[in-house]
Enzyme design. Structure first.
Site, PDB file in Angstrom:
ATOM      1  N   LYS A 115      53.963  73.224   0.431  1.00  0.00           N
ATOM      2  CA  LYS A 115      54.152  74.126   1.746  1.00  0.00           C
ATOM      3  C   LYS A 115      54.562  75.414   1.291  1.00  0.00           C
ATOM      4  O   LYS A 115      54.263  76.416   2.102  1.00  0.00           O
ATOM      5  CB  LYS A 115      54.818  73.324   2.828  1.00  0.00           C
ATOM      6  CG  LYS A 115      54.194  72.060   3.482  1.00  0.00           C
ATOM      7  CD  LYS A 115      55.020  71.763   4.800  1.00  0.00           C
ATOM      8  CE  LYS A 115      54.311  70.613   5.311  1.00  0.00           C
ATOM      9  NZ  LYS A 115      54.945  69.871   6.513  1.00  0.00           N
ATOM     10  N   LYS A 197      41.943  61.898  -0.083  1.00  0.00           N
ATOM     11  CA  LYS A 197      42.275  61.201   1.382  1.00  0.00           C
ATOM     12  C   LYS A 197      42.054  61.796   2.603  1.00  0.00           C
ATOM     13  O   LYS A 197      41.977  63.265   2.380  1.00  0.00           O
ATOM     14  CB  LYS A 197      43.662  60.771   1.320  1.00  0.00           C
ATOM     15  CG  LYS A 197      44.205  59.515   1.992  1.00  0.00           C
ATOM     16  CD  LYS A 197      45.735  59.403   2.187  1.00  0.00           C
ATOM     17  CE  LYS A 197      46.056  59.967   3.487  1.00  0.00           C
ATOM     18  NZ  LYS A 197      47.706  59.672   3.485  1.00  0.00           N
ATOM     19  N   LYS A 200      44.829  65.189   8.091  1.00  0.00           N
ATOM     20  CA  LYS A 200      44.538  66.018   9.251  1.00  0.00           C
ATOM     21  C   LYS A 200      44.864  67.334   8.992  1.00  0.00           C
ATOM     22  O   LYS A 200      44.397  68.034   9.769  1.00  0.00           O
ATOM     23  CB  LYS A 200      45.784  65.439  10.122  1.00  0.00           C
ATOM     24  CG  LYS A 200      47.028  65.302   9.800  1.00  0.00           C
ATOM     25  CD  LYS A 200      47.975  64.969  10.836  1.00  0.00           C
ATOM     26  CE  LYS A 200      49.392  65.100  10.470  1.00  0.00           C
ATOM     27  NZ  LYS A 200      50.171  64.137  11.137  1.00  0.00           N
TER      28      LYS A 200
END
Ligand code: TRP
Length: 334
Positions: A115, A197, A200
């Protein structure tokens, strides 16, 4: 512990709409927990502000996330559904646990590294201490079981370390939580890259199917999904993309891999991908209808949040007073 029931706690970010991976791997199973466990599901708006948010959007997404959980079958009478910022003990214990969490530990968190690379202009202190707040969420309720995605494993490990450290200094205070990570079979992979994976926050919108995607979008995304070489709908070596689609289809249409192979024997990928899209859209239709109904009733959602927050706040009192006493804070006698 609450009336002798063990505790489940899970937090969900009010950012980015949840995917069919979240649904099949986790949320779908949540309603069954409430028979055995005292369950808390928290929309983590305090965590959300570690990256800059548009206020109106944050508010809307908080309602949406709550409504979506309810639409997926979480009954507010059987589960505690609430927003994190409504229960001040989260921030309070978060601060306390900051003081029992090491700089080195936080520096090693891969989510922090990712992040901060993505938000280079806003590497704030909250982004850094995010995992200590998450530990507070969990430890406040003496949680035994934490359903999380595999990306949160490292944070959960840290929460266990923090609990163990605190208990080591002050004697038993917190239950040391266990993760409940969906098994590989329940993992939904990206439609663009079956080795990754489904996430979202994927930048490629075609790689993810969201629970609230309209039917035409769902059909289109499956139609564009990558496939493997060959043309048979079968499991096997070099068939990761087809296996992913098979497991999605199997989960929504409630069919075994053998049944699916038989059904599509001699038919091509095109037919198969259309069927996966249809099965997914059909299964999600009732969830979407319920979501829309709930979103049209803000007053009800507010009532649910208020009740959840009151219950949660009440349930934090024992842990908080224990923590204050052990640390050596003075007490206000009332
Ligand atoms: N960090 C989690 C995520 O991004 C959300 C979260 C916050 C959480 N607090 C939690 C998950 C407590 C489980 C338990 O997915």
């Amino acid at each position: 512990m609450y009336k002798d029931k063990k505790v489940v706690f899970s937090g969900v970010q009010p950012s980015g709409m949840l995917t069919i991976g979240n649904y099949l791997g986790a949320i779908q199973n949540f309603p069954t927990f409430s028979e055995q466990y005292r369950c808390y599901y928290c929309v983590v708006d305090l965590h959300a502000i570690t990256v800059r948010q548009n206020p109106a959007e944050l508010r809307r997404r908080t309602y949406e996330t709550l409504a979506l959980y309810m639409a997926c079958g979480l009954d507010p009478e059987k589960n505690v559904l609430f927003a994190q910022s409504h229960v001040s003990a989260h921030a309070e214990l978060g601060w306390i646990l900051d003081c029992y969490t090491m700089f080195g530990e936080l520096s090693r968190m891969t989510q922090f590294k990712d992040k901060s690379a993505k938000n280079a202009d806003n590497i704030n202190a909250g982004l850094f201490t995010y995992p200590a707040l998450m530990a507070a969420d969990i430890l406040l309720y003496q949680t035994e079981l934490v359903p999380v995605g595999s990306d949160q494993k490292q944070h959960l490990e840290l929460a266990r370390d923090i609990a163990t450290r605190f208990n080591g200094i002050y004697g038993d205070t917190f239950v040391v939580p266990e993760g409940f990570i969906p098994k590989a079979a329940a993992r939904v992979m990206s439609l663009a890259d079956p080795t990754k994976k489904m996430s979202k926050s994927d930048e490629n919108e075609n790689a993810v199917v969201r629970i609230l995607d309209p039917k035409d979008v769902i059909l289109r995304k499956f139609k564009r999904a990558v496939t493997d070489s060959g043309c048979e709908v079968r499991r096997g070596e070099g068939k990761a993309a087809i296996e992913n689609l098979m497991s999605i289809y199997g989960a929504f249409a409630k069919k075994t891999p053998e049944e699916i192979e038989r059904e599509f024997d001699g038919r091509g990928y095109g037919d198969f991908k259309a069927a996966v899209g249809e099965a997914c859209a059909d299964a999600l239709a009732p969830v979407q209808a319920e979501f829309n109904r709930l979103m049209a009733d803000k007053a009800y959602l507010e009532e649910v949040m208020a009740k959840g927050a009151a219950e949660a706040a009440h349930d934090t009192l024992r842990t908080m007073s224990k923590v204050r006493r052990k640390i050596g804070f003075t007490e206000i006698k009332r």
